[in-house]
Design a protein around this motif. Structure first.
Motif, PDB file in Angstrom:
ATOM      1  N   GLN A 209       0.889  -1.281  -0.079  1.00 22.02           N
ATOM      2  CA  GLN A 209      -0.057  -0.093  -0.173  1.00 22.02           C
ATOM      3  C   GLN A 209       0.893   1.337   0.179  1.00 22.02           C
ATOM      4  O   GLN A 209       1.919   1.236   0.942  1.00 22.02           O
ATOM      5  CB  GLN A 209      -0.933   0.209   1.308  1.00 22.02           C
ATOM      6  CG  GLN A 209      -2.209   1.250   1.130  1.00 22.02           C
ATOM      7  CD  GLN A 209      -2.771   1.172   2.234  1.00 22.02           C
ATOM      8  OE1 GLN A 209      -2.520   1.443   3.308  1.00 22.02           O
ATOM      9  NE2 GLN A 209      -4.171   1.021   2.057  1.00 22.02           N
TER      10      GLN A 209
ATOM     11  N   LYS B 181       0.772   5.523   0.246  1.00 15.68           N
ATOM     12  CA  LYS B 181       0.060   6.645   0.385  1.00 15.68           C
ATOM     13  C   LYS B 181       1.090   7.836   0.339  1.00 15.68           C
ATOM     14  O   LYS B 181       1.755   8.153   1.190  1.00 15.68           O
ATOM     15  CB  LYS B 181      -0.332   6.818   1.725  1.00 15.68           C
ATOM     16  CG  LYS B 181      -1.782   5.822   1.897  1.00 15.68           C
ATOM     17  CD  LYS B 181      -2.598   6.095   3.103  1.00 15.68           C
ATOM     18  CE  LYS B 181      -3.907   5.341   3.103  1.00 15.68           C
ATOM     19  NZ  LYS B 181      -4.437   5.409   4.249  1.00 15.68           N
TER      20      LYS B 181
ATOM     21  N   HIS C 205       7.498  -0.766   6.674  1.00 17.00           N
ATOM     22  CA  HIS C 205       6.976   0.514   6.092  1.00 17.00           C
ATOM     23  C   HIS C 205       8.142   1.481   6.136  1.00 17.00           C
ATOM     24  O   HIS C 205       9.267   1.353   6.552  1.00 17.00           O
ATOM     25  CB  HIS C 205       5.884   0.807   6.993  1.00 17.00           C
ATOM     26  CG  HIS C 205       6.081   1.640   8.513  1.00 17.00           C
ATOM     27  ND1 HIS C 205       5.559   1.552   9.498  1.00 17.00           N
ATOM     28  CD2 HIS C 205       7.585   1.849   9.098  1.00 17.00           C
ATOM     29  CE1 HIS C 205       5.896   1.907  10.507  1.00 17.00           C
ATOM     30  NE2 HIS C 205       7.228   2.530  10.129  1.00 17.00           N
TER      31      HIS C 205
ATOM     32  N   SER D 284      -1.299  -7.110   7.077  1.00 22.80           N
ATOM     33  CA  SER D 284      -1.718  -6.552   5.826  1.00 22.80           C
ATOM     34  C   SER D 284      -0.859  -5.263   5.535  1.00 22.80           C
ATOM     35  O   SER D 284      -0.202  -4.850   6.477  1.00 22.80           O
ATOM     36  CB  SER D 284      -3.253  -5.996   5.919  1.00 22.80           C
ATOM     37  OG  SER D 284      -3.265  -5.327   6.980  1.00 22.80           O
TER      38      SER D 284
ATOM     39  N   GLU E  70      -1.774  -2.525   5.067  1.00 26.22           N
ATOM     40  CA  GLU E  70      -2.688  -1.345   5.785  1.00 26.22           C
ATOM     41  C   GLU E  70      -1.942  -1.573   7.310  1.00 26.22           C
ATOM     42  O   GLU E  70      -1.714  -0.073   7.900  1.00 26.22           O
ATOM     43  CB  GLU E  70      -4.138  -1.597   5.652  1.00 26.22           C
ATOM     44  CG  GLU E  70      -4.794  -1.473   4.430  1.00 26.22           C
ATOM     45  CD  GLU E  70      -4.617  -2.432   3.635  1.00 26.22           C
ATOM     46  OE1 GLU E  70      -5.050  -2.243   2.408  1.00 26.22           O
ATOM     47  OE2 GLU E  70      -3.933  -3.741   3.828  1.00 26.22           O
ATOM     48  N   THR E  71      -1.819  -2.513   7.949  1.00 28.48           N
ATOM     49  CA  THR E  71      -1.216  -2.614   9.184  1.00 28.48           C
ATOM     50  C   THR E  71       0.294  -2.083   9.224  1.00 28.48           C
ATOM     51  O   THR E  71       0.549  -1.534  10.064  1.00 28.48           O
ATOM     52  CB  THR E  71      -1.479  -4.330   9.734  1.00 28.48           C
ATOM     53  OG1 THR E  71      -2.616  -4.800   9.671  1.00 28.48           O
ATOM     54  CG2 THR E  71      -0.722  -4.417  11.052  1.00 28.48           C
TER      55      THR E  71
ATOM     56  N   ALA F 250      -0.021   1.686   8.871  1.00 27.72           N
ATOM     57  CA  ALA F 250      -0.384   2.566  10.017  1.00 27.72           C
ATOM     58  C   ALA F 250       0.106   2.224  11.315  1.00 27.72           C
ATOM     59  O   ALA F 250       0.143   2.783  12.422  1.00 27.72           O
ATOM     60  CB  ALA F 250      -1.945   1.924  10.469  1.00 27.72           C
TER      61      ALA F 250
END
Length: 259
Positions: free
Chosen positions: A202, A204, A227, A251, A253-254, A257
């Motif tokens: 992911q 952003k 990340h 995931s 997303e995890t 975040a």
């Protein structure tokens, strides 16, 4: 479609178990020590959960007893079952005992055979002494490739994330991971290459989250997260406690975040 009942191997070439002599009884060989060994083995291979009879056979042969020359698996059979509480697999194994001939003890050699059935939660019946089937031969189920995430993926993931452009697209990240992550090694004991983990991404803006996921057993998972957030790179793994059904999902997303 794979039938519900799939016999990995059966002794006596397709004859019914009773006609092969697998019917229990007082004449079945064994003693307190082979009983203890069988009970310990059955408990040991009950977890991690196995998908089929071949999995239980592999687990049995991987134990200290299983690696000895005195142990062999004679039958591994998948059983028809409707639910997790029903028996799903049956193993028949043999423990050989050499004769003891000393000045104070004389014990003849014997083969002790046991039948044990497993359901989703572990042992459902047995181990029970049975008469060893005549002319039974030991079986070795085919090996499986490793599915876990090797430890060298962590530094590779960290390096790859740190080398990404300032504002990458998802395809840029996937291309970088394809070249930056190592290839799972070939296991010397099986000659099989490991299965690479699934990759989730992911993006952003300039921040990137990556999850590497591997299902290594019926109920066991392996997860590595990484990340780059605010320019800082972090890589970590989730253990089985973290990955519970009500805990942290593996995931992208995890990963994105996480602090």
């Amino acid at each position: 479609m794979i039938p519900l009942r799939r016999i990995v191997t059966i002794s006596c070439a397709g004859l019914l178990l009773a006609s092969c002599g697998i019917d229990g009884g007082d004449s079945a060989a064994g003693d307190a020590e082979t009983d203890r060994q069988s009970e310990t083995l059955a408990l040991a291979i009950s977890y991690p959960r196995q998908a089929d009879a071949a999995g239980f056979a592999r687990a049995a042969l991987a134990t200290s007893l299983g690696k000895s020359g005195d142990f062999s698996v004679l039958e591994a059979t998948d059983l028809d079952h409707k639910g997790p509480g029903n028996p799903m697999a049956r193993l028949v194994w043999r423990i050989h005992r050499n004769k003891i001939d000393s000045g104070w003890k004389h014990t003849p050699a014997f083969d002790a055979c046991y039948s044990v059935e497993f359901n989703y939660d572990g042992v459902s019946s047995g181990p029970s002494r049975i008469i060893c089937p005549e002319s039974a031969t030991a079986i070795t189920p085919p090996p499986l490739p490793r599915r876990d995430i090797p430890s060298d993926f962590a530094p590779a993931l960290e390096t790859t994330l740190g080398a990404l452009p300032a504002t990458p697209g998802e395809e840029d990240v996937r291309a970088a991971l394809a070249t930056g992550l190592p290839t799972p090694p070939v296991a010397p004991e099986t000659g099989l290459a490991g299965i690479p983990p699934q990759i989730f991404v992911q993006v952003k803006g300039s921040d990137v989250g990556v999850a590497l996921f591997a299902r290594i057993g019926v109920g066991d998972e392996d997860c590595m997260l990484g990340h780059r957030v605010g320019g800082a790179v972090k890589v970590w793994s989730l253990n089985w406690r973290d990955l519970g059904p009500r805990e942290t999902p593996c995931s992208a997303e995890t990963a994105l975040a996480a602090p």
